[in-house]
Design a protein around this motif. Structure first.
Motif, mmCIF file in Angstrom:
data_model
loop_
_atom_site.group_PDB
_atom_site.id
_atom_site.type_symbol
_atom_site.label_atom_id
_atom_site.label_comp_id
_atom_site.label_asym_id
_atom_site.label_seq_id
_atom_site.Cartn_x
_atom_site.Cartn_y
_atom_site.Cartn_z
ATOM 1 N N TYR A 238 0.831 -1.202 0.000
ATOM 2 C CA TYR A 238 0.000 0.000 0.000
ATOM 3 C C TYR A 238 0.867 1.255 0.000
ATOM 4 O O TYR A 238 0.495 2.273 -0.598
ATOM 5 C CB TYR A 238 -0.912 0.013 1.227
ATOM 6 N N LEU A 239 2.011 1.198 0.673
ATOM 7 C CA LEU A 239 2.868 2.369 0.799
ATOM 8 C C LEU A 239 3.493 2.764 -0.539
ATOM 9 O O LEU A 239 3.694 3.945 -0.804
ATOM 10 C CB LEU A 239 3.955 2.121 1.846
ATOM 11 N N PHE A 240 3.798 1.798 -1.373
ATOM 12 C CA PHE A 240 4.268 2.105 -2.724
ATOM 13 C C PHE A 240 3.084 2.395 -3.642
ATOM 14 O O PHE A 240 3.125 3.304 -4.465
ATOM 15 C CB PHE A 240 5.082 0.934 -3.290
ATOM 16 N N GLY A 241 2.028 1.613 -3.498
ATOM 17 C CA GLY A 241 0.856 1.763 -4.363
ATOM 18 C C GLY A 241 0.180 3.110 -4.231
ATOM 19 O O GLY A 241 -0.273 3.692 -5.223
ATOM 20 N N ALA A 242 0.110 3.637 -3.000
ATOM 21 C CA ALA A 242 -0.560 4.919 -2.756
ATOM 22 C C ALA A 242 0.136 6.058 -3.490
ATOM 23 O O ALA A 242 -0.520 6.953 -4.045
ATOM 24 C CB ALA A 242 -0.606 5.202 -1.254
ATOM 25 N N VAL A 243 1.459 6.037 -3.491
ATOM 26 C CA VAL A 243 2.231 7.085 -4.175
ATOM 27 C C VAL A 243 1.922 7.081 -5.665
ATOM 28 O O VAL A 243 1.615 8.124 -6.257
ATOM 29 C CB VAL A 243 3.746 6.883 -3.946
ATOM 30 N N VAL A 244 1.988 5.913 -6.269
ATOM 31 C CA VAL A 244 1.749 5.790 -7.709
ATOM 32 C C VAL A 244 0.304 6.116 -8.061
ATOM 33 O O VAL A 244 0.028 6.810 -9.047
ATOM 34 C CB VAL A 244 2.118 4.366 -8.185
ATOM 35 N N MET A 245 -0.633 5.643 -7.244
ATOM 36 C CA MET A 245 -2.050 5.884 -7.536
ATOM 37 C C MET A 245 -2.389 7.372 -7.483
ATOM 38 O O MET A 245 -3.114 7.889 -8.353
ATOM 39 C CB MET A 245 -2.945 5.113 -6.564
#
Length: 253
Positions: A238-245
């Motif tokens: 989630y911590l990487f995904g949130a940035v990209v999203m």
């Protein structure tokens, strides 16, 4: 065998409790409760990151993170505070000449990612957080089952158990789930593309956490979540995904 069954049972129970808590927070759906909910995991994650980055004896990270997170509640674009935190900490390190430069690392991970996660909520609402949840959960679960059933080709050295087949299978499942739970304002094609890209980002979030644990010589980042390990073990994707999203949604909406 009994230990495996017991561990799986504990893992499922913990996941269920977390899911029910998030449903409650989502139902209330106010900035304060979302901020409080994320803030709890942030501070636990900071504690774990200090150990992974080997700055356990420096407690100033809590002060910086706490102040930044408090300001984030009132500031309209929380993710921008990442840069303020880096400037302040860089200035302190340069001025004192005594502070360990590595204390800046927990600001980059996980504080920056939690600020992006909070921005994702403040800009697009709780539906997008659920969208992210299903993308990451789909990628993670799909990769596990597909990898176990047909996985043969090693994905990389950092995580020997991951396979290319598993990763691709997980991303495909995440793409399907993500499209179903995507924002209604987006076209199907855009929803699929965002879901797939975010799913790939979550894979590398998990990989980065594996790398940190391997470098630190630990199995789990912590033990606060029975059956799962630490907060960073559970939220890495989630911590990487949130940035990209957040960046992708700003591009298309």
């Amino acid at each position: 065998m009994l230990n495996i069954v017991k561990e799986s049972s504990t893992r499922i129970k913990t996941a269920l409790v977390l899911f029910l808590i998030f449903i409650l927070v989502s139902y209330i759906d106010t900035l304060f409760f979302i901020w409080l909910f994320f803030g709890f995991f942030l501070m636990a994650g900071i504690s774990e990151a200090k150990k992974l980055f080997k700055v356990e004896n420096d407690y100033s990270v809590y002060q910086y993170a706490g102040i930044i997170w408090l300001v984030a509640y009132f500031y309209p674009n929380p993710m921008e505070l990442t840069f303020i935190a880096l400037v302040v900490m860089g200035s302190v390190i340069a001025y004192s000449k005594k502070a360990n430069p590595k204390i800046i690392l927990p600001i980059l991970y996980p504080l920056a990612s939690f600020l992006f996660l909070l921005s994702l909520y403040t800009e697009y609402g709780i539906q997008v957080i659920w969208w992210l949840l299903f993308i990451v959960a789909g990628a993670d679960t799909g990769a596990y089952f597909v990898g176990k059933s047909i996985g043969k080709t090693k994905f990389c050295e950092t995580s020997p158990n991951k396979t290319i087949e598993g990763v691709l299978g997980g991303v495909l499942i995440a793409g399907v789930l993500g499209t179903y739970f995507a924002d209604d304002q987006l076209s199907a094609f855009t929803a699929v593309m965002i879901s797939i890209i975010v799913a790939f980002a979550s894979v590398f979030g998990d990989l980065f956490e594996s790398y940190l644990k391997r470098e630190a010589g630990v199995k789990d980042s912590g033990s606060i979540l029975p059956g799962h390990g630490g907060v960073l073990d559970r939220t890495d994707g989630y911590l990487f995904g949130a940035v990209v999203m957040l960046i992708l949604l700003r591009m298309v909406m």
